[in-house]
Scaffold this motif. Structure first.
Motif, PDB file in Angstrom:
ATOM      1  N   THR A  38      37.563  21.811 -17.780  1.00  0.00           N
ATOM      2  CA  THR A  38      36.995  23.578 -18.711  1.00  0.00           C
ATOM      3  C   THR A  38      36.442  24.260 -17.836  1.00  0.00           C
ATOM      4  OG1 THR A  38      35.380  21.381 -19.582  1.00  0.00           O
ATOM      5  CG2 THR A  38      35.002  22.695 -20.246  1.00  0.00           C
ATOM      6  N   ARG A  61      40.013  26.447 -17.259  1.00  0.00           N
ATOM      7  CA  ARG A  61      41.495  26.302 -18.285  1.00  0.00           C
ATOM      8  C   ARG A  61      41.531  27.960 -18.666  1.00  0.00           C
ATOM      9  NH1 ARG A  61      38.327  23.840 -23.247  1.00  0.00           N
ATOM     10  NH2 ARG A  61      35.896  25.361 -22.755  1.00  0.00           N
ATOM     11  N   ARG A 119      44.591  21.679 -24.857  1.00  0.00           N
ATOM     12  CA  ARG A 119      43.279  20.886 -24.736  1.00  0.00           C
ATOM     13  C   ARG A 119      42.196  20.555 -24.876  1.00  0.00           C
ATOM     14  NH1 ARG A 119      39.636  20.355 -19.811  1.00  0.00           N
ATOM     15  NH2 ARG A 119      38.817  20.795 -21.755  1.00  0.00           N
ATOM     16  N   THR A 160      37.830  25.154 -28.607  1.00  0.00           N
ATOM     17  CA  THR A 160      37.799  25.585 -29.741  1.00  0.00           C
ATOM     18  C   THR A 160      38.677  27.041 -29.504  1.00  0.00           C
ATOM     19  OG1 THR A 160      35.416  24.471 -29.500  1.00  0.00           O
ATOM     20  CG2 THR A 160      35.697  26.141 -31.101  1.00  0.00           C
ATOM     21  N   ARG A 174      36.907  34.369 -26.354  1.00  0.00           N
ATOM     22  CA  ARG A 174      38.478  33.653 -26.134  1.00  0.00           C
ATOM     23  C   ARG A 174      39.464  34.652 -26.152  1.00  0.00           C
ATOM     24  NH1 ARG A 174      36.645  27.300 -26.411  1.00  0.00           N
ATOM     25  NH2 ARG A 174      34.641  26.872 -24.389  1.00  0.00           N
ATOM     26  N   GLN A 233      28.292  19.072 -21.151  1.00  0.00           N
ATOM     27  CA  GLN A 233      28.860  19.534 -19.974  1.00  0.00           C
ATOM     28  C   GLN A 233      28.472  21.983 -20.799  1.00  0.00           C
ATOM     29  OE1 GLN A 233      33.293  18.259 -20.490  1.00  0.00           O
ATOM     30  NE2 GLN A 233      33.397  20.123 -18.498  1.00  0.00           N
ATOM     31  N   ASP A 274      31.606  17.330 -28.882  1.00  0.00           N
ATOM     32  CA  ASP A 274      33.160  17.907 -30.405  1.00  0.00           C
ATOM     33  C   ASP A 274      32.992  16.141 -30.230  1.00  0.00           C
ATOM     34  OD1 ASP A 274      33.557  20.305 -29.784  1.00  0.00           O
ATOM     35  OD2 ASP A 274      35.742  20.209 -28.727  1.00  0.00           O
ATOM     36  N   GLN A 318      35.782  13.801 -28.743  1.00  0.00           N
ATOM     37  CA  GLN A 318      35.548  13.307 -27.592  1.00  0.00           C
ATOM     38  C   GLN A 318      34.119  12.244 -27.871  1.00  0.00           C
ATOM     39  OE1 GLN A 318      34.775  16.441 -24.658  1.00  0.00           O
ATOM     40  NE2 GLN A 318      36.237  17.847 -25.807  1.00  0.00           N
TER      41      GLN A 318
END
Ligand SMILES: N[C@@H](CCC(=O)N[C@@H](CS)C(=O)NCC(=O)O)C(=O)O
Length: 344
Positions: free
Chosen positions: A90, A93, A107, A110, A115, A156, A202, A205
């Motif tokens: 995470t 990435r 992967r 979001t 971002r 996380q 999420d 997950q």
């Protein structure tokens, strides 16, 4: 005094200067060309997430996010095996993509404003409409997230999940104790060991992670969805051709499902007289060539990987171990929000 001649000269140099300024500094190497030269697509993926991204003991990758990488390789090379997978955690990435370690990141990431804006990345398409949820012990008898006042929450670090749940608890005047973990394994273990009463991330997950608990049936995913988590692939900004290829690879799969074109019906589709089908399979127009591919690009994707519905069902759908209902990921024609722009 400025003569006519010298005025022309000044004008010419201004125009010349202007045009020099308009030429972008060192155009980035075209990603597609690099991929063709390398002979494979470099795809950043989750190291391990049931249904979405897993590796068997022989080293073969499979899953919903993996299939997007395979679809790209099918479109480019007519071979879904031509992918180089790089497992990315995470925290690393997005930087790994920005640093050109991979061509595309596929992967459970979001789509968010920052971002795209600050990391100079582009989100290509929403392959999975997700939302954040809560996993709790069945024995707690909770029916809603609003009953979680005072909970200790495992989450996380570095995820949108960490930000959303704090907003949610604050908005609803609920107290919480944060248990922040550096990766998914540690978050799950902490929850399973009883170090927290709630695991949040999420919802897709949570369905996957629940299966890895000591006693999966003792835990439930609450019905509440507290955020929008549009998930899908990211690429670096600045290469529009590559962005288009990633975007339209997803949309080709969604359009194929809508048109009833699947692995089984692809040969029939090649003989179809329907205009929409002809444009999808490249028997009409030259859409593939417009993106630097061959005109049968979508045929290759569907033949090797399948349409969107096939990919969803095989990896995470109700027939799979995860058993996630299609829900909002149904096609717009079936009451969902998966909606692909037309190929035309
Ligand atoms: N969709 C969210 C969360 C994605 C995410 O990274 N989730 C964690 C699990 S809560 C994960 O996949 N961890 C795997 C790892 O770190 O290797 C985001 O983009 O921030």
């Amino acid at each position: 005094m400025v003569t006519v001649h010298s005025a022309r000269h000044i004008l010419a140099s201004l125009v010349l200067g202007g045009s020099i300024l308009l030429v972008p500094a060192a155009a980035p190497a075209q990603t597609l060309e690099k991929i063709k030269a390398r002979g494979s697509v470099a795809c950043g993926v989750n190291p391990s997430l049931l249904g979405f991204s897993t590796r068997d003991p022989q080293g073969n990758w499979s899953g919903f996010d993996i299939d997007l990488c395979r679809a790209l390789a099918a479109a480019i090379f007519n071979d879904p095996g031509k992918v180089m997978f790089t497992p990315l955690g995470t925290a690393e990435r997005l930087q790994a993509l920005a640093a050109e370690k991979v061509d595309v990141l596929s992967r459970n990431t979001t789509w968010t404003f920052s971002r795209e804006a600050s990391l100079k990345l582009n989100f290509a398409a929403v392959t999975y409409y997700d939302g954040q949820g809560f996993l709790v012990r069945r024995a707690k008898n909770a029916t809603s997230a609003l009953e979680l006042d005072g909970a200790s929450v495992c989450v996380q670090k570095g995820t949108t999940s960490e930000l959303n749940f704090a907003d949610y608890f604050r908005t609803n005047n609920m107290k919480y104790q944060l248990v922040s973990l550096p990766d998914a394994d540690q978050a799950l273990k902490a929850y399973d060991d009883g170090k927290c009463t709630v695991l949040t991330s999420d919802t897709s997950q949570l369905f996957a992670e629940r299966l890895r608990l000591k006693a999966p049936d003792d835990h439930v995913v609450l019905p509440d969805i507290i955020s929008k988590e549009p998930l899908g692939p990211y690429v670096r900004s600045g290469d529009n051709q590559w962005l288009s290829i990633v975007k339209w690879t997803h949309y080709a799969m969604v359009n194929a499902e809508e048109l009833g074109v699947s692995k089984q019906t692809i040969d029939e589709a090649l003989k179809s007289n329907k205009p929409d089908v002809k444009r999808l399979v490249g028997t009409d127009e030259n859409y593939g060539e417009q993106m630097g591919l061959t005109n049968d690009w979508a045929v290759r994707i569907i033949r090797h990987v399948g349409n969107y519905g096939e990919v969803f069902e095989r990896n995470v759908g109700t027939g799979s171990r995860l058993a996630i209902p299609r829900g909002i990921n149904s096609l717009w024609t079936n009451g969902g929000i998966q909606y692909a722009p037309p190929i035309r």
